[in-house]
Design a protein around this motif. Structure first.
Motif, PDB file in Angstrom:
ATOM      1  N   ARG A 157     -21.345  -7.968  29.723  1.00  0.00           N
ATOM      2  CA  ARG A 157     -21.458  -6.515  29.662  1.00  0.00           C
ATOM      3  C   ARG A 157     -21.446  -6.108  28.204  1.00  0.00           C
ATOM      4  NH1 ARG A 157     -18.063  -7.989  33.521  1.00  0.00           N
ATOM      5  NH2 ARG A 157     -16.316  -7.906  32.085  1.00  0.00           N
ATOM      6  N   ARG A 158     -21.944  -4.902  27.929  1.00  0.00           N
ATOM      7  CA  ARG A 158     -22.150  -4.472  26.543  1.00  0.00           C
ATOM      8  C   ARG A 158     -20.891  -4.620  25.697  1.00  0.00           C
ATOM      9  NH1 ARG A 158     -25.278   1.044  25.392  1.00  0.00           N
ATOM     10  NH2 ARG A 158     -26.889  -0.298  26.312  1.00  0.00           N
ATOM     11  N   LYS A 159     -19.753  -4.188  26.201  1.00  0.00           N
ATOM     12  CA  LYS A 159     -18.515  -4.257  25.435  1.00  0.00           C
ATOM     13  C   LYS A 159     -17.519  -5.242  26.034  1.00  0.00           C
ATOM     14  CE  LYS A 159     -18.836   0.425  23.549  1.00  0.00           C
ATOM     15  NZ  LYS A 159     -18.149   1.725  23.361  1.00  0.00           N
ATOM     16  N   GLY A 160     -18.006  -6.097  26.901  1.00  0.00           N
ATOM     17  CA  GLY A 160     -17.119  -7.070  27.526  1.00  0.00           C
ATOM     18  C   GLY A 160     -16.798  -8.224  26.593  1.00  0.00           C
ATOM     19  N   LYS A 161     -15.842  -9.020  26.983  1.00  0.00           N
ATOM     20  CA  LYS A 161     -15.461 -10.170  26.176  1.00  0.00           C
ATOM     21  C   LYS A 161     -16.451 -11.306  26.390  1.00  0.00           C
ATOM     22  CE  LYS A 161     -12.351 -12.174  29.645  1.00  0.00           C
ATOM     23  NZ  LYS A 161     -10.974 -12.657  29.912  1.00  0.00           N
ATOM     24  N   LEU A 162     -16.452 -12.235  25.461  1.00  0.00           N
ATOM     25  CA  LEU A 162     -17.318 -13.397  25.583  1.00  0.00           C
ATOM     26  C   LEU A 162     -16.897 -14.227  26.784  1.00  0.00           C
ATOM     27  CD1 LEU A 162     -17.566 -14.536  21.850  1.00  0.00           C
ATOM     28  CD2 LEU A 162     -19.417 -13.620  23.241  1.00  0.00           C
ATOM     29  N   GLU A 163     -17.877 -14.612  27.595  1.00  0.00           N
ATOM     30  CA  GLU A 163     -17.598 -15.410  28.788  1.00  0.00           C
ATOM     31  C   GLU A 163     -18.379 -16.712  28.724  1.00  0.00           C
ATOM     32  OE1 GLU A 163     -18.184 -13.403  32.445  1.00  0.00           O
ATOM     33  OE2 GLU A 163     -17.271 -11.533  31.773  1.00  0.00           O
ATOM     34  N   PRO A 164     -17.744 -17.824  29.082  1.00  0.00           N
ATOM     35  CA  PRO A 164     -18.463 -19.102  29.077  1.00  0.00           C
ATOM     36  C   PRO A 164     -19.524 -19.133  30.166  1.00  0.00           C
ATOM     37  CG  PRO A 164     -16.294 -19.361  30.070  1.00  0.00           C
ATOM     38  CD  PRO A 164     -16.337 -17.971  29.510  1.00  0.00           C
ATOM     39  N   SER A 165     -20.465 -20.030  30.018  1.00  0.00           N
ATOM     40  CA  SER A 165     -21.496 -20.219  31.040  1.00  0.00           C
ATOM     41  C   SER A 165     -20.852 -20.760  32.314  1.00  0.00           C
ATOM     42  CB  SER A 165     -22.545 -21.200  30.535  1.00  0.00           C
ATOM     43  OG  SER A 165     -21.999 -22.525  30.501  1.00  0.00           O
ATOM     44  N   PRO A 166     -21.550 -20.711  33.452  1.00  0.00           N
ATOM     45  CA  PRO A 166     -21.009 -21.307  34.679  1.00  0.00           C
ATOM     46  C   PRO A 166     -20.614 -22.774  34.497  1.00  0.00           C
ATOM     47  CG  PRO A 166     -22.867 -19.914  35.230  1.00  0.00           C
ATOM     48  CD  PRO A 166     -22.801 -19.955  33.728  1.00  0.00           C
ATOM     49  N   VAL A 167     -21.418 -23.534  33.762  1.00  0.00           N
ATOM     50  CA  VAL A 167     -21.064 -24.935  33.496  1.00  0.00           C
ATOM     51  C   VAL A 167     -19.814 -25.003  32.634  1.00  0.00           C
ATOM     52  CG1 VAL A 167     -21.759 -26.982  32.179  1.00  0.00           C
ATOM     53  CG2 VAL A 167     -23.328 -25.976  33.840  1.00  0.00           C
ATOM     54  N   GLY A 168     -19.725 -24.126  31.638  1.00  0.00           N
ATOM     55  CA  GLY A 168     -18.545 -24.102  30.786  1.00  0.00           C
ATOM     56  C   GLY A 168     -17.277 -23.803  31.564  1.00  0.00           C
ATOM     57  N   LYS A 169     -17.367 -22.867  32.515  1.00  0.00           N
ATOM     58  CA  LYS A 169     -16.199 -22.523  33.335  1.00  0.00           C
ATOM     59  C   LYS A 169     -15.737 -23.707  34.171  1.00  0.00           C
ATOM     60  CE  LYS A 169     -17.204 -17.577  33.820  1.00  0.00           C
ATOM     61  NZ  LYS A 169     -17.568 -16.491  34.761  1.00  0.00           N
ATOM     62  N   VAL A 170     -16.687 -24.391  34.797  1.00  0.00           N
ATOM     63  CA  VAL A 170     -16.331 -25.546  35.630  1.00  0.00           C
ATOM     64  C   VAL A 170     -15.723 -26.649  34.785  1.00  0.00           C
ATOM     65  CG1 VAL A 170     -17.280 -27.416  37.039  1.00  0.00           C
ATOM     66  CG2 VAL A 170     -17.964 -25.056  37.475  1.00  0.00           C
ATOM     67  N   ALA A 171     -16.297 -26.881  33.616  1.00  0.00           N
ATOM     68  CA  ALA A 171     -15.772 -27.925  32.726  1.00  0.00           C
ATOM     69  C   ALA A 171     -14.331 -27.621  32.311  1.00  0.00           C
ATOM     70  CB  ALA A 171     -16.660 -28.053  31.495  1.00  0.00           C
ATOM     71  N   GLU A 172     -14.042 -26.359  32.046  1.00  0.00           N
ATOM     72  CA  GLU A 172     -12.676 -25.970  31.699  1.00  0.00           C
ATOM     73  C   GLU A 172     -11.728 -26.230  32.876  1.00  0.00           C
ATOM     74  OE1 GLU A 172     -12.729 -21.928  30.460  1.00  0.00           O
ATOM     75  OE2 GLU A 172     -13.907 -22.329  28.642  1.00  0.00           O
ATOM     76  N   GLU A 173     -12.174 -25.882  34.081  1.00  0.00           N
ATOM     77  CA  GLU A 173     -11.354 -26.113  35.267  1.00  0.00           C
ATOM     78  C   GLU A 173     -11.057 -27.598  35.457  1.00  0.00           C
ATOM     79  OE1 GLU A 173     -13.638 -24.430  38.383  1.00  0.00           O
ATOM     80  OE2 GLU A 173     -13.350 -22.343  37.713  1.00  0.00           O
TER      81      GLU A 173
END
Length: 382
Positions: free
Chosen positions: A94-110
């Motif tokens: 979103r325009r003023k939202g925080k940086l979010e990892p990609s779907p692959v990045g999220k899974v890798a973190e999990e």
């Protein structure tokens, strides 16, 4: 800039999410020490050092492939481990939202896997780290989204392989599933191949055809093909890691049969019943369901200004009609709108979305007409 999150699963180390720049020397020194400990632990616990696999991907379909490969790597007797995940840098959704990892990045973190997000895969710091610290035996790509330079491809001992959702050499390029459905292909398919410098041109390791329904869209076909491709890759892993499957033993593609899957342009989404058949429009909707969608201009009420309507669900009817410039109500309340193309073919519209309004079914649209006629019109600017 290379964004790094490093976790060593065996020791349950706390995730490190850098918020400021870290010197390359310090980062590599810390990572080298942790990597050495991880490899030592693996060798002691398993009796033999596992092959080192690096996964590259970005969207949700690739995240599903990563999960499957990780599960296989954790099975008893597995000969490999995923030592690093490479994905596109985090983005603001979103325009003023925080940086979010990609779907692959999220899974890798999990999964507590190391995540690296280079701005470009040709970044020298990233390539140095790949060669000197990660030292992969095999790299796997699934919709990563960046060109891999020759230096990257030279790093893994057993090469780099890719899951590509088409029956190569047909549909090489950025939009294989979309172009396949737009063309009305059936069967479609998926290919596992070695990656070389020329896009999607490497030797084929395995390939599978898949019959689909005439109304299936890219939204459901794409993840289905990636699931099949991941299974093909899992089956090939023993041969790849043992060196039995190589560039030389894989099947060379027939260059005379190449069809390019060009990147989709937003203007292609317009449906033109004055020059396109019902089947052409239906297949365009199927191929472009994820983005950019398919739309048509309709005149609702004689003499009214044409409005843009997004087509959400259609099917081709086994009938023809003489009327042109027409959109007719169905013969019963269960039927959709009947868009009659200039060649007489008929497309049933079951769901659509007027500009700036919510999606609706055809019956709701007809009920709101209050006797008004509906006609398709050419692009207003024409």
């Amino acid at each position: 800039m290379m964004l790094v999150q490093h976790c060593v699963h065996s020791f349950h180390l706390r995730s490190i999410r850098p918020t400021t720049a870290v010197s390359a020397g310090r980062m590599l020194q810390e990572r080298s020490s942790k990597t050495a400990l991880s490899r030592l632990f693996s060798a002691v616990s398993d009796g033999a050092e596992k092959k080192r696999v690096v996964f590259l991907g970005t969207p949700e379909v690739a995240a599903t492939s990563l999960k499957k490969l990780y599960e296989v790597s954790q099975e008893d007797g597995s000969t490999f481990e995923i030592v690093s995940v490479i994905t596109q840098p985090p983005k603001r959704r979103r325009r003023k939202g925080k940086l979010e990892p990609s779907p692959v990045g999220k899974v890798a973190e999990e999964l507590e896997l190391e995540v690296i997000s280079p701005e470009k895969a040709k970044d020298v710091e990233f390539l140095d780290h790949l060669e000197n610290i990660i030292k992969p035996d095999l790299c796997i790509t699934a919709a990563y989204g960046q060109y891999l330079p020759k230096r990257f491809l030279a790093a893994p001992t057993h090469g780099t392989v890719n899951i590509h959702p088409s029956l190569l050499p047909r549909w090489r390029g950025a939009s294989p599933v979309q172009r396949s459905l737009e063309a009305g292909d059936n069967p479609v398919g998926v290919t596992v191949l070695f990656t070389i410098s020329k896009m999607d041109a490497g030797p084929v390791i395995s390939q599978k055809e898949e019959m689909i329904d005439e109304n299936d869209t890219a939204t459901n076909v794409l993840p289905h093909l990636f699931d099949i491709g991941t299974e093909l890759l899992v089956d090939a892993m023993p041969g790849l890691l043992s060196g039995k499957i190589t560039m030389d033993s894989a099947t060379t593609q027939d260059e005379d049969s190449v069809v390019q899957a060009a990147m989709i342009r937003p203007e292609e989404a317009e449906c033109k019943p004055w020059e396109e058949s019902a089947a052409t429009i239906h297949n365009k909707l199927r191929g472009f369901s994820m983005w950019p969608g398919a739309f048509v201009y309709l005149e609702v009420g004689e003499g009214m200004e044409a409005a843009k309507f997004k087509l959400l669900e259609t099917r081709v009817l086994d009938e023809t009609a003489d009327a042109t410039d027409a959109v007719l109500p169905g013969s019963s309340k269960k039927d959709g709108l009947r868009l009659v193309c200039s060649d007489g073919s008929v497309l049933e519209i079951n769901r659509l979305q007027p500009a700036t309004r919510k999606p609706m079914d055809a019956l709701s649209f007809v009920n709101g007409l209050n006797g008004k006629t509906v006609r398709w019109v050419k692009t207003p600017s024409e």
